[in-house]
Motif scaffolding. Sequence first.
Motif, PDB file in Angstrom:
ATOM      1  N   ASN A  57      73.776 -25.843  59.832  1.00 28.06           N
ATOM      2  CA  ASN A  57      74.528 -26.906  59.181  1.00 28.06           C
ATOM      3  C   ASN A  57      75.189 -27.713  60.298  1.00 28.06           C
ATOM      4  O   ASN A  57      76.253 -27.361  60.800  1.00 28.06           O
ATOM      5  CB  ASN A  57      75.575 -26.311  58.241  1.00 28.06           C
ATOM      6  CG  ASN A  57      76.442 -27.387  57.614  1.00 28.06           C
ATOM      7  OD1 ASN A  57      76.327 -28.563  57.936  1.00 28.06           O
ATOM      8  ND2 ASN A  57      77.316 -26.982  56.719  1.00 28.06           N
ATOM      9  N   GLN A  58      74.533 -28.782  60.694  1.00 26.05           N
ATOM     10  CA  GLN A  58      74.958 -29.505  61.891  1.00 26.05           C
ATOM     11  C   GLN A  58      76.289 -30.228  61.725  1.00 26.05           C
ATOM     12  O   GLN A  58      76.931 -30.576  62.704  1.00 26.05           O
ATOM     13  CB  GLN A  58      73.835 -30.448  62.341  1.00 26.05           C
ATOM     14  CG  GLN A  58      72.606 -29.633  62.777  1.00 26.05           C
ATOM     15  CD  GLN A  58      71.389 -30.456  63.085  1.00 26.05           C
ATOM     16  OE1 GLN A  58      71.139 -31.447  62.415  1.00 26.05           O
ATOM     17  NE2 GLN A  58      70.614 -30.048  64.082  1.00 26.05           N
ATOM     18  N   GLU A  59      76.706 -30.435  60.494  1.00 27.81           N
ATOM     19  CA  GLU A  59      78.015 -31.037  60.228  1.00 27.81           C
ATOM     20  C   GLU A  59      79.136 -30.120  60.723  1.00 27.81           C
ATOM     21  O   GLU A  59      80.197 -30.581  61.128  1.00 27.81           O
ATOM     22  CB  GLU A  59      78.221 -31.246  58.725  1.00 27.81           C
ATOM     23  CG  GLU A  59      77.096 -31.962  58.028  1.00 27.81           C
ATOM     24  CD  GLU A  59      77.232 -33.470  58.175  1.00 27.81           C
ATOM     25  OE1 GLU A  59      78.239 -33.998  57.702  1.00 27.81           O
ATOM     26  OE2 GLU A  59      76.341 -34.084  58.786  1.00 27.81           O
ATOM     27  N   GLU A  60      78.869 -28.825  60.657  1.00 30.28           N
ATOM     28  CA  GLU A  60      79.884 -27.825  61.000  1.00 30.28           C
ATOM     29  C   GLU A  60      79.753 -27.298  62.426  1.00 30.28           C
ATOM     30  O   GLU A  60      80.626 -26.594  62.913  1.00 30.28           O
ATOM     31  CB  GLU A  60      79.805 -26.644  60.031  1.00 30.28           C
ATOM     32  CG  GLU A  60      79.963 -27.009  58.558  1.00 30.28           C
ATOM     33  CD  GLU A  60      81.386 -27.432  58.230  1.00 30.28           C
ATOM     34  OE1 GLU A  60      82.317 -26.873  58.828  1.00 30.28           O
ATOM     35  OE2 GLU A  60      81.547 -28.337  57.395  1.00 30.28           O
ATOM     36  N   CYS A  61      78.644 -27.600  63.088  1.00 30.35           N
ATOM     37  CA  CYS A  61      78.414 -27.113  64.449  1.00 30.35           C
ATOM     38  C   CYS A  61      79.382 -27.799  65.411  1.00 30.35           C
ATOM     39  O   CYS A  61      79.509 -29.019  65.408  1.00 30.35           O
ATOM     40  CB  CYS A  61      76.966 -27.408  64.857  1.00 30.35           C
ATOM     41  SG  CYS A  61      76.587 -27.022  66.587  1.00 30.35           S
ATOM     42  N   CYS A  98      78.292 -17.261  66.075  1.00 28.73           N
ATOM     43  CA  CYS A  98      78.682 -18.650  65.775  1.00 28.73           C
ATOM     44  C   CYS A  98      80.106 -18.694  65.222  1.00 28.73           C
ATOM     45  O   CYS A  98      80.387 -18.099  64.193  1.00 28.73           O
ATOM     46  CB  CYS A  98      77.717 -19.277  64.777  1.00 28.73           C
ATOM     47  SG  CYS A  98      78.195 -20.972  64.366  1.00 28.73           S
ATOM     48  N   THR A 153      81.787 -21.039  63.803  1.00 32.05           N
ATOM     49  CA  THR A 153      82.052 -21.800  62.574  1.00 32.05           C
ATOM     50  C   THR A 153      81.147 -21.369  61.414  1.00 32.05           C
ATOM     51  O   THR A 153      81.128 -22.012  60.365  1.00 32.05           O
ATOM     52  CB  THR A 153      81.865 -23.320  62.807  1.00 32.05           C
ATOM     53  OG1 THR A 153      80.494 -23.568  63.144  1.00 32.05           O
ATOM     54  CG2 THR A 153      82.756 -23.816  63.934  1.00 32.05           C
ATOM     55  N   CYS A 209      78.120 -21.760  60.900  1.00 33.31           N
ATOM     56  CA  CYS A 209      77.271 -22.845  60.385  1.00 33.31           C
ATOM     57  C   CYS A 209      75.790 -22.536  60.473  1.00 33.31           C
ATOM     58  O   CYS A 209      74.962 -23.350  60.081  1.00 33.31           O
ATOM     59  CB  CYS A 209      77.600 -24.153  61.094  1.00 33.31           C
ATOM     60  SG  CYS A 209      77.274 -24.130  62.853  1.00 33.31           S
ATOM     61  N   GLN A 243      72.855 -20.915  58.856  1.00 33.60           N
ATOM     62  CA  GLN A 243      72.524 -20.438  57.515  1.00 33.60           C
ATOM     63  C   GLN A 243      71.238 -19.621  57.570  1.00 33.60           C
ATOM     64  O   GLN A 243      70.252 -20.053  58.153  1.00 33.60           O
ATOM     65  CB  GLN A 243      72.326 -21.642  56.588  1.00 33.60           C
ATOM     66  CG  GLN A 243      73.466 -22.644  56.664  1.00 33.60           C
ATOM     67  CD  GLN A 243      73.134 -23.932  55.945  1.00 33.60           C
ATOM     68  OE1 GLN A 243      73.463 -24.097  54.776  1.00 33.60           O
ATOM     69  NE2 GLN A 243      72.456 -24.838  56.648  1.00 33.60           N
TER      70      GLN A 243
END
Length: 76
Positions: free
Chosen positions: A7-11, A63, A65, A67, A69
């Motif tokens: 989930n690159q929004e959260e990376c 990880c 965060t 993120c 999945q």
Amino acid sequence: ILFASVNQEECIACGACNSAAPDIFDLDDSGIATVVFAGDNNRGVTAIAEELQEELQEAFDSCPTQCIQLAESPFA
Ligand code: F3S
């Protein structure tokens, strides 16, 4: 666990996944992770090889965060 997608929004570009599993995760110019195993391009549709499952789990655990999945079936 066979399929993975970030989930690159959260990376936050920490790079831990790439260190733990360089054959699965690569980082772009901004340090954002993407699943590159077998040309998956972060779609989460390519089954991660059996012999990489341990490092996949390590990357997931490292990880900060959460993120990364993981799933038993393809994401799309
Ligand atoms: Fe990003 Fe998590 Fe990897 S923050 S660089 S997906 S360990």
